[in-house]
Write an enzyme that holds these catalytic residues in place. Structure first.
Site, PDB file in Angstrom:
ATOM      1  N   GLU A   1      47.282   7.126  89.499  1.00 13.63           N
ATOM      2  CA  GLU A   1      47.242   7.662  88.188  1.00 13.63           C
ATOM      3  C   GLU A   1      48.412   8.364  88.514  1.00 13.63           C
ATOM      4  O   GLU A   1      47.572   9.785  88.964  1.00 13.63           O
ATOM      5  CB  GLU A   1      46.494   7.892  87.743  1.00 13.63           C
ATOM      6  CG  GLU A   1      47.328   8.296  86.131  1.00 13.63           C
ATOM      7  CD  GLU A   1      46.688   8.998  85.390  1.00 13.63           C
ATOM      8  OE1 GLU A   1      46.441   9.234  84.139  1.00 13.63           O
ATOM      9  OE2 GLU A   1      45.191   9.697  86.104  1.00 13.63           O
TER      10      GLU A   1
ATOM     11  N   ASP B   1      37.881  21.720  88.412  1.00 11.76           N
ATOM     12  CA  ASP B   1      38.661  21.261  89.682  1.00 11.76           C
ATOM     13  C   ASP B   1      38.067  21.117  90.988  1.00 11.76           C
ATOM     14  O   ASP B   1      37.214  22.227  91.292  1.00 11.76           O
ATOM     15  CB  ASP B   1      40.126  21.778  89.979  1.00 11.76           C
ATOM     16  CG  ASP B   1      41.258  21.071  88.904  1.00 11.76           C
ATOM     17  OD1 ASP B   1      40.708  21.143  87.440  1.00 11.76           O
ATOM     18  OD2 ASP B   1      42.122  20.958  89.370  1.00 11.76           O
TER      19      ASP B   1
ATOM     20  N   ASP C   1      41.926   8.610  89.513  1.00  6.90           N
ATOM     21  CA  ASP C   1      42.561   9.151  87.732  1.00  6.90           C
ATOM     22  C   ASP C   1      42.926  10.890  88.516  1.00  6.90           C
ATOM     23  O   ASP C   1      43.248  10.965  89.705  1.00  6.90           O
ATOM     24  CB  ASP C   1      41.201   9.895  87.586  1.00  6.90           C
ATOM     25  CG  ASP C   1      41.674  10.630  86.444  1.00  6.90           C
ATOM     26  OD1 ASP C   1      41.861  10.118  85.734  1.00  6.90           O
ATOM     27  OD2 ASP C   1      40.782  12.089  86.083  1.00  6.90           O
TER      28      ASP C   1
ATOM     29  N   ASN D   1      39.657  14.855  90.909  1.00  4.22           N
ATOM     30  CA  ASN D   1      40.345  15.996  90.715  1.00  4.22           C
ATOM     31  C   ASN D   1      39.161  17.080  90.369  1.00  4.22           C
ATOM     32  O   ASN D   1      39.183  17.870  90.566  1.00  4.22           O
ATOM     33  CB  ASN D   1      41.526  16.040  89.575  1.00  4.22           C
ATOM     34  CG  ASN D   1      42.191  16.631  88.717  1.00  4.22           C
ATOM     35  OD1 ASN D   1      42.574  17.618  89.752  1.00  4.22           O
ATOM     36  ND2 ASN D   1      41.439  17.161  87.895  1.00  4.22           N
TER      37      ASN D   1
END
Ligand code: CA
Length: 548
Positions: free
Chosen positions: A279, A213, A243, A147
């Site tokens: 996740e 990001d 993640d 991310n």
């Protein structure tokens, strides 16, 4: 190793048949044969587990696990030194939280995706760790943080330095600096955007200023990610934990699904049997939606964590209305996830490094803490255990306190690490250290060891499609059936303080294959009635399907 175990189980089964009773007599005895004499799983019921991605995983925060060189920080050699411990516990998969160089103690802001953080050791230490895992048939997945990168990563530093070097009024050009398009830079100050120092530019940083990001639709970045995955797969890792997949494009589910689909496809092209678990911190309906990406696994937040189904049911222990909904919820989730991706592998867990620990959720109630462990371990799929969960460690509050040092022994020496910064240790742990628990047959540790042994010995538990077993799922007994290519089983759990009984008169073809006692009292077959003590668990298997 597996073959040896299988041969041993065959031998013991042959001995049992030769010397003892017929299967019918076994059903009518007061308990299953060797289960009654102390074995965890009846030898007749043991089935060789297939070598696939349905595993029992153990999440390790390397910083807090085991320190091999006395500097107070856990390291890879420390983890390697505990592989015998993990193997004995029954673990056959390890998820390492990030191990790459990073400017934070938790290492979720990566500065180099191809290296090992010097606090944790060297690449040689990693390779040695992998070789020792392979000897034990333990698979390893790495935390892949896509991310965002760390703000100290060369990609980000180059992009920032390029923007800082622009003349007044000069427009940036990605042809001059390809890293510009690895991130999201713009001139408006939106929420979750931070200023690029010395400029009128801003960058997106959803979590923190030091975690810019990444733009996961950039082709150059995708080529880098492909190389990163290849690098670690070539080192022997089985796959990755992805993640923060929900924040790839915060609030844009379709875009996140597209990225996940790309990662799955790319990883599979590098290693056809790769294992990926994402996740996605969401409700069960959203998780079902995300499975449309074709991703192998998504952590099952609908059942784990403080507000998940498992804790909800345990909090309502003794309330039949709530207990019976557990099995139906398992069935419902299985159907919804499977409808999105028939090849999905569920990824249940109770707690992880971002949430409080399970013993705390259970208000230090020992029997509920144990049964929570079994409820997690007896879910289908690849189950995850957070380090220290097997000894009922507690931990809540700020993040470092959820990541406290593994409590190996009372003296806190011999490999124990220093707490991470700002970690608040409890005055005492309600269930003591591992050292304290090892010799106690009724400890949480030994309960976990037995639960994992059952899970590993009866693969229908991990591989089965789940349906509520309506005839038995009543009162405070939760009962669900697992149907798989590796046999069929029924799990019964007594979710209350009182004893319970299940009438198995209509289940003559089944045998009691394994049981777990939370309060020290045994699970007993009394004729055709199964007696379940408080928080007790039993596993039945179809006799005609037993290998012997
Ligand atoms: Ca160390």
């Amino acid at each position: 190793m597996k073959q040896i175990r299988y041969i041993l189980s065959l031998l013991s089964a042959i001995l049992a048949l030769a010397g003892c009773a017929s299967k019918d007599e076994i059903t009518n005895s007061t308990a299953a044969p060797d289960v009654a004499s102390g074995a965890v799983v009846s030898s007749e019921a043991i089935v060789e587990s297939p070598d696939d991605n349905y595993r029992t995983w153990y999440e390790i925060f390397v910083y807090s696990f085991c320190d091999s060189d006395g500097d107070g920080i856990g390291d890879l050699n420390g983890v390697t030194s505990k592989l015998d411990y993990l193997e004995e516990l029954g673990i056959n998969g390890i998820w390492l939280m990030p191990i790459h160089p990073s400017s934070s103690y938790h290492k979720y802001n990566v500065t180099d995706y191809y290296a090992i953080d010097p606090q944790y050791g060297t690449m040689e230490d990693f390779e040695n760790f992998m070789a020792e895992c392979e000897k034990r048939d333990i698979h390893v997945i790495l935390d892949l943080v896509l991310n965002h990168s760390g703000s100290e990563h060369a990609w980000f530093k180059e992009a920032v330095s390029y923007l800082q070097g622009l003349e007044e009024g000069e427009e940036p050009n990605a042809e001059d600096c390809k890293y510009l398009d690895y991130y999201f830079f713009k001139k408006e100050k939106d929420s979750k955007y931070c200023v690029v120092e010395g400029t009128d530019w801003y960058y997106e940083a959803c979590f923190n200023y030091d975690m810019p990001d990444l733009n996961l639709h950039n082709e150059n970045l995708r080529a880098e990610i492909t190389e990163i995955m290849k690098f670690w797969l070539d080192k022997g890792v089985a796959g990755f934990r992805l993640d923060a997949a929900k924040e790839f494009y915060s609030g844009q589910v379709d875009k996140n699904i597209e990225v996940l689909a790309w990662i799955q496809e790319t990883a599979e092209s590098l290693k056809p049997d790769v294992y990926l678990v994402a996740e996605v911190w969401e409700s069960f309906l959203q998780i079902a939606e995300y499975y449309k990406s074709g991703i192998t696994s998504i952590f099952n937040f609908a059942f784990g964590n403080a507000d998940g189904k498992i804790i909800n049911v345990l909090r309502g222990a003794g309330q039949p209305d709530r207990v019976t909904t557990y099995a139906t919820a398992l069935e419902k989730a299985d159907k919804a996830y499977g409808a999105s991706n028939p090849e999905y592998i569920d990824a249940p867990f109770l707690s992880n490094h971002d949430v409080g620990r399970i013993a705390g959720f259970c208000t230090h109630h020992e029997q509920k803490t144990k049964l929570a462990g079994a409820m997690n371990l007896f879910m289908s799929g690849s189950t995850f255990i957070y380090y220290g969960e097997e000894i009922g460690m507690v931990g809540s509050g700020n993040d470092p306190s959820k990541r406290a040092p593994m409590y190996w022994n009372d003296a806190r020496d011999n490999g124990t690490t220093n707490p991470p910064p700002e970690c608040e240790l409890p005055d005492e742990y309600p269930f003591g250290s591992l050292e304290h628990q090892t010799g106690d047959e009724n400890s949480i540790y030994n309960y976990y060891r037995k639960a994992i042994e059952i899970r590993n010995a009866i693969p229908s538990i991990s591989h089965g499609r789940t349906t509520a077993e309506a005839e038995l799922n009543k009162g405070c007994v939760s009962a669900f059936r697992k149907t798989s290519d590796y046999g069929t089983s029924i799990v019964l759990m007594n979710i209350q303080e009182e004893n319970a009984a299940a009438d198995l008169a209509a289940y003559g073809d089944w045998m009691l294959a394994a049981s777990l006692s939370a309060d020290g009292n045994p699970v007993v077959m009394d004729g055709t009635t199964l007696q379940l003590p408080a928080y007790g668990t039993a596993v039945l298997v179809l006799k005609e399907e037993t290998p012997n």
